[in-house]
Design an enzyme around this catalytic site. Structure first.
Site, short mmCIF file in Angstrom:
data_model
loop_
_atom_site.label_atom_id
_atom_site.label_comp_id
_atom_site.label_asym_id
_atom_site.label_seq_id
_atom_site.Cartn_x
_atom_site.Cartn_y
_atom_site.Cartn_z
N SER A 127 1.12 -0.81 -0.17
CA SER A 127 -0.02 -0.01 -0.03
C SER A 127 0.81 1.31 0.14
O SER A 127 0.46 2.98 -0.49
CB SER A 127 -1.04 0.21 1.43
OG SER A 127 -2.46 -1.30 1.09
N SER A 173 -5.57 2.91 4.47
CA SER A 173 -5.01 2.47 2.95
C SER A 173 -6.33 2.13 2.48
O SER A 173 -6.22 1.12 2.29
CB SER A 173 -4.63 1.42 3.70
OG SER A 173 -3.55 1.36 2.90
N LYS A 178 0.19 3.62 -2.23
CA LYS A 178 -1.08 4.75 -2.73
C LYS A 178 -0.22 6.56 -2.65
O LYS A 178 -0.91 7.26 -2.53
CB LYS A 178 -1.99 4.76 -1.32
CG LYS A 178 -2.55 3.63 -1.57
CD LYS A 178 -3.19 2.66 -0.36
CE LYS A 178 -4.03 1.07 -0.81
NZ LYS A 178 -4.99 0.83 -0.03
#
Length: 419
Positions: free
Chosen positions: A104, A159, A107
């Site tokens: 993640s 997230s 991102k």
């Protein structure tokens, strides 16, 4: 004859005088032109300004940590790096160029591309394809309406994979197109070992980065004020499908509460990637970014790395904005002088205990009018052990207009002998 000769002598006399004046004037122009544009070194003690005062911005890379005898971090990460955020200079690393999945922490790039391509106040209607995404989620509803800013908070704090998908579809039209936008941004940053296939970081063989390049992405993102505000936020509420209820978003980054000076930025985890973490902290003007990929003990790794960086380096202010001042002669101006100053403050990151920094001022002997406020006239140059480490423009504080004469120089010269 005598009368005619007298007239002739008078004309000859005027001619000789004019020739002498012209030659003198030409000599003066030659002297001035030979001096014009020459730079002279002005001792810092001759001007108002101090090489050891106040605040500013880093301009040049600092000296490598390799020459400093301090114990290095012992980290669990398969790959790691610690950089100084402003310059990107590497302080310490471990396998920084190994291609690995990033989970993640993807991102960070998703948010950066979104912020560069969409107004955060824009209302987004969540596409059905963005709902039900596996992994972390805020459980978006099809056709639910949220602002781009609210989706960014959900993606970066909780997230949320569904928020990442909703952002991508809104901006790119579909996941694949947005992923290409992410890759284009990576290319602009000069990244050669980073490739994206999605906006959330779920496992894919063609979705990878390195610790070094992820640090570059993070540094770029942290220069965006909105991004920095979001990732430094611990708690946030956003609407829940146009009801009276709200979603409470809690930042997954434990360092925000556990490490002094922490200011973000993103966690990540999948079974394949292991624990991934990008962190940032600032103390006394020193800004650091740490990255670990596949790190079982990532929180401890980052504390070690950040402590290491802060123990080695300090921010030294060289000159405040306006800390330098000098009076410069102006030729052919309505005013005889113009005040010069530095508008940009100067500071630099250096190893603790570095020697004294020398300041050299490069300026011409004078300037010609017109002078416009903000014109660059010279340069402040800072050196450490003979190496230039920082510099700053010296500019005109205000404008000085050129003197305008009704008659030209030659008209005024010959008018003296017109009678």
């Amino acid at each position: 004859m005598p009368k005619k000769f007298f007239r002739s002598s008078r004309g000859l006399y005027k001619t000789v005088v004019i020739v002498i004046i012209v030659l003198c004037f030409a000599s003066l122009l030659l002297i001035i032109s030979s001096s014009f544009g020459k730079n002279e070194e002005v001792n810092a003690s001759q001007v108002q300004g101090d090489a050891d005062s106040s605040s500013g911005s880093t301009l040049f890379p600092f000296i490598s940590a390799e020459d400093v005898s301090v114990s290095t971090p012992q980290v669990s990460a398969r790959s790691a790096i610690l950089i100084e955020a402003e310059t990107g200079s590497v302080i310490w690393s471990k396998n920084p160029d190994q291609r690995l999945p990033m989970a993640s922490t993807t991102k960070i790039m998703t948010a950066l591309v979104a912020l560069e391509n969409c107004d955060v106040s824009k209302t987004v209607q969540v596409a059905e394809e963005a709902t039900g995404i596996e992994g972390s989620s805020i459980y978006l509803y099809p056709n639910e309406k949220l602002t781009m800013e609210e989706l960014l908070y959900a993606m970066l704090l909780e997230s949320a994979n569904d928020a990442a998908a909703a952002i991508a579809i809104e901006i790119g039209g579909d996941i694949q197109t947005f992923s290409e936008m992410m890759n284009q941004k990576a290319n602009k940053l000069g990244l050669e070992n980073t490739h994206f296939t999605n906006p959330h970081g779920l496992d894919d063989e063609e979705h990878y980065t390195t610790a070094r390049e992820l640090a570059i992405i993070a540094a770029e993102a942290m220069r965006n004020p909105m991004f920095k505000t979001i990732v430094s936020t611990y708690k946030k509420t956003i609407p829940l499908n146009d009801t009276e209820g709200v979603r409470l978003l809690i930042n997954h980054n434990k360092l925000l509460k556990a490490y002094e000076g922490s200011c973000g930025i993103k966690t990540g985890y999948t079974k394949k990637s292991g624990r991934c973490l990008v962190s940032s902290a600032e103390r006394d003007g020193v800004k650091l970014i740490a990255v670990t990929l596949n790190a079982p003990n990532d929180w401890s790794d980052h504390k070690q790395m950040l402590d290491f960086g802060f123990s080695l380096y300090e921010s030294r202010t060289l000159c405040e904005s306006g800390g330098f001042s000098y009076t410069m002669p102006v030729i052919s101006g309505l005013e005889e002088y113009v005040i010069l100053e530095n508008r940009t403050p100067v500071s630099i990151i250096l190893p603790r205990g570095s020697g004294e920094i020398e300041c050299t001022v490069e300026l011409p002997n004078f300037v010609w009018a017109d002078v416009t406020a903000g014109d660059k006239i010279g340069t402040l140059i800072y050196s450490l052990d003979g190496q230039v480490v920082a510099e700053c423009d010296i500019i005109a504080k205000y404008s000085v207009e050129k003197i305008t004469y009704k008659k030209s120089l030659w008209q005024r010269l010959f008018s003296c002998f017109a009678q």
